[in-house]
Design an enzyme around this catalytic site. Sequence first.
Site, PDB file in Angstrom:
ATOM      1  N   LYS A  45       0.796  -1.238   0.000  1.00 60.22           N
ATOM      2  CA  LYS A  45       0.000   0.000   0.000  1.00 60.22           C
ATOM      3  C   LYS A  45       0.824   1.281   0.000  1.00 60.22           C
ATOM      4  O   LYS A  45       0.338   2.346   0.384  1.00 60.22           O
ATOM      5  CB  LYS A  45      -1.020   0.042   1.159  1.00 60.22           C
ATOM      6  CG  LYS A  45      -1.859  -1.194   1.314  1.00 60.22           C
ATOM      7  CD  LYS A  45      -2.412  -1.718   0.031  1.00 60.22           C
ATOM      8  CE  LYS A  45      -3.442  -0.811  -0.610  1.00 60.22           C
ATOM      9  NZ  LYS A  45      -3.808  -1.315  -1.972  1.00 60.22           N
ATOM     10  N   HIS A 107       6.828  -7.594  -1.970  1.00 57.67           N
ATOM     11  CA  HIS A 107       6.614  -6.903  -0.693  1.00 57.67           C
ATOM     12  C   HIS A 107       7.521  -7.500   0.392  1.00 57.67           C
ATOM     13  O   HIS A 107       7.351  -7.189   1.569  1.00 57.67           O
ATOM     14  CB  HIS A 107       5.159  -7.043  -0.242  1.00 57.67           C
ATOM     15  CG  HIS A 107       4.165  -6.309  -1.095  1.00 57.67           C
ATOM     16  ND1 HIS A 107       4.358  -5.019  -1.519  1.00 57.67           N
ATOM     17  CD2 HIS A 107       2.955  -6.684  -1.584  1.00 57.67           C
ATOM     18  CE1 HIS A 107       3.311  -4.630  -2.249  1.00 57.67           C
ATOM     19  NE2 HIS A 107       2.454  -5.624  -2.300  1.00 57.67           N
ATOM     20  N   SER A 133      -4.452   3.098   4.372  1.00 56.00           N
ATOM     21  CA  SER A 133      -4.655   2.435   3.086  1.00 56.00           C
ATOM     22  C   SER A 133      -4.686   0.913   3.273  1.00 56.00           C
ATOM     23  O   SER A 133      -5.511   0.207   2.671  1.00 56.00           O
ATOM     24  CB  SER A 133      -3.531   2.834   2.125  1.00 56.00           C
ATOM     25  OG  SER A 133      -3.747   2.257   0.862  1.00 56.00           O
TER      26      SER A 133
HETATM   27  P1  A3P Z   1      -5.094   4.841  -0.968  1.00 57.42           P
HETATM   28  O1  A3P Z   1      -5.662   3.578  -0.436  1.00 57.42           O
HETATM   29  O2  A3P Z   1      -4.595   5.742   0.133  1.00 57.42           O
HETATM   30  O3  A3P Z   1      -5.964   5.556  -1.920  1.00 57.42           O
HETATM   31  P2  A3P Z   1      -0.242  -0.224  -3.653  1.00 57.42           P
HETATM   32  O4  A3P Z   1      -0.236  -0.110  -5.125  1.00 57.42           O
HETATM   33  O5  A3P Z   1       1.110  -0.336  -3.045  1.00 57.42           O
HETATM   34  O6  A3P Z   1      -1.192  -1.248  -3.181  1.00 57.42           O
HETATM   35  O7  A3P Z   1      -0.761   1.204  -3.092  1.00 57.42           O
HETATM   36  C1  A3P Z   1      -2.095   1.585  -3.253  1.00 57.42           C
HETATM   37  C2  A3P Z   1      -2.229   3.027  -2.839  1.00 57.42           C
HETATM   38  O8  A3P Z   1      -1.601   3.845  -3.850  1.00 57.42           O
HETATM   39  C3  A3P Z   1      -3.698   3.450  -2.781  1.00 57.42           C
HETATM   40  O9  A3P Z   1      -3.756   4.465  -1.777  1.00 57.42           O
HETATM   41  C4  A3P Z   1      -3.899   4.026  -4.173  1.00 57.42           C
HETATM   42  O10 A3P Z   1      -4.989   4.910  -4.277  1.00 57.42           O
HETATM   43  C5  A3P Z   1      -2.558   4.755  -4.361  1.00 57.42           C
HETATM   44  N1  A3P Z   1      -2.293   5.044  -5.769  1.00 57.42           N
HETATM   45  C6  A3P Z   1      -2.205   4.180  -6.784  1.00 57.42           C
HETATM   46  N2  A3P Z   1      -2.007   4.834  -7.942  1.00 57.42           N
HETATM   47  C7  A3P Z   1      -1.984   6.157  -7.640  1.00 57.42           C
HETATM   48  C8  A3P Z   1      -1.846   7.351  -8.414  1.00 57.42           C
HETATM   49  N3  A3P Z   1      -1.706   7.311  -9.718  1.00 57.42           N
HETATM   50  N4  A3P Z   1      -1.865   8.536  -7.759  1.00 57.42           N
HETATM   51  C9  A3P Z   1      -2.011   8.598  -6.415  1.00 57.42           C
HETATM   52  N5  A3P Z   1      -2.166   7.495  -5.636  1.00 57.42           N
HETATM   53  C10 A3P Z   1      -2.154   6.295  -6.243  1.00 57.42           C
END
Ligand code: A3P
Length: 287
Positions: A45, A107, A133
């Site tokens: 996340k 991860h 998140s």
């Molecule tokens: P939130 O849950 O705070 O919205 P991962 O890819 O490591 O699982 O992380 C997911 C988090 O990255 C989520 O956060 C998601 O919304 C955010 N995220 C993914 N793409 C993004 C983007 N283009 N701009 C901003 N946040 C992004």
Amino acid sequence: MEARPRPELFDFHGVGMIKEFTENWDNIQNFKARADNILIATYPKAGTTWVSYILDLLYFGHMGPDRQTSIPLHDRVPFLEICKPPLLIGTDLADKLPTTPRLIKTHLPVQTCCCLVLQVVYVACNAKDNAVSYFHFERMNCAMPEPGDWKTTFSFYLQLVFGSWYDHVNGWWEKEQIYSNFHYMFYEDLIEDCGREIDRLCSFLGLSPSAEEKERVKASVTFDNMKQNKMTNYSTFDTMNQTISPFMRKGKVGEWKNHFTVAQNEQFDEDYKQKMKNPDLKFRYEI
Ligand code: A3P
């Protein structure tokens, strides 16, 4: 969507894990990295999908629209430790990748990641937004342990699947200080100026896309575009119930303020002081 049984968190070599990430352990440990590998490493996340998509576009954006419209990002950038036979075995998917360089995501905390690779891109997100998140991700993804309510997740102080956030961000940071093949990125920097971070990434990887290409990548990886894009929003993943919480949820720094009570914030800061031993590794909680 019918409720499915949730996995249990257990201790695995000192790291909190679920079976899905340990079943293929021998193959993960013996995974043969190739000279062209780029490993995207994160605590869950922290912005994994965002950086994976940026890298995919930088390397393969020229390959034509079919790849971008028909292959989900999680197939283009295999998740090394995932093991859901018969279809989803990260090491097999990585071995079968037809493209070069191979982009691989993990991860794993650094001490359990034996895979020697030429280049590593690590992405870290501040602990408070990361915790929030993670909470929503566990709520919507039945492949993860049942998180309970926010108070319950909070009480773990980021000791979740893949272990302690503190060990993770510090462990990879320490490697970055030693090895020149490591590039450490912050989610907050990406939010602040994605174009600048793409430039830094390109300079680390020795890439020199044209200004037009760079603009195209930047425009494709905005939160709104990735949220709409079925290849990046995980809508093809059957364990995720996006009506509970979308995978592309908020995409903001400072969202933690809508979850942490004043008392929780004080407790968290106190705990942080005890656990965050590295004074050089600093995070921002708002932009
Ligand atoms: P939130 O849950 O705070 O919205 P991962 O890819 O490591 O699982 O992380 C997911 C988090 O990255 C989520 O956060 C998601 O919304 C955010 N995220 C993914 N793409 C993004 C983007 N283009 N701009 C901003 N946040 C992004």
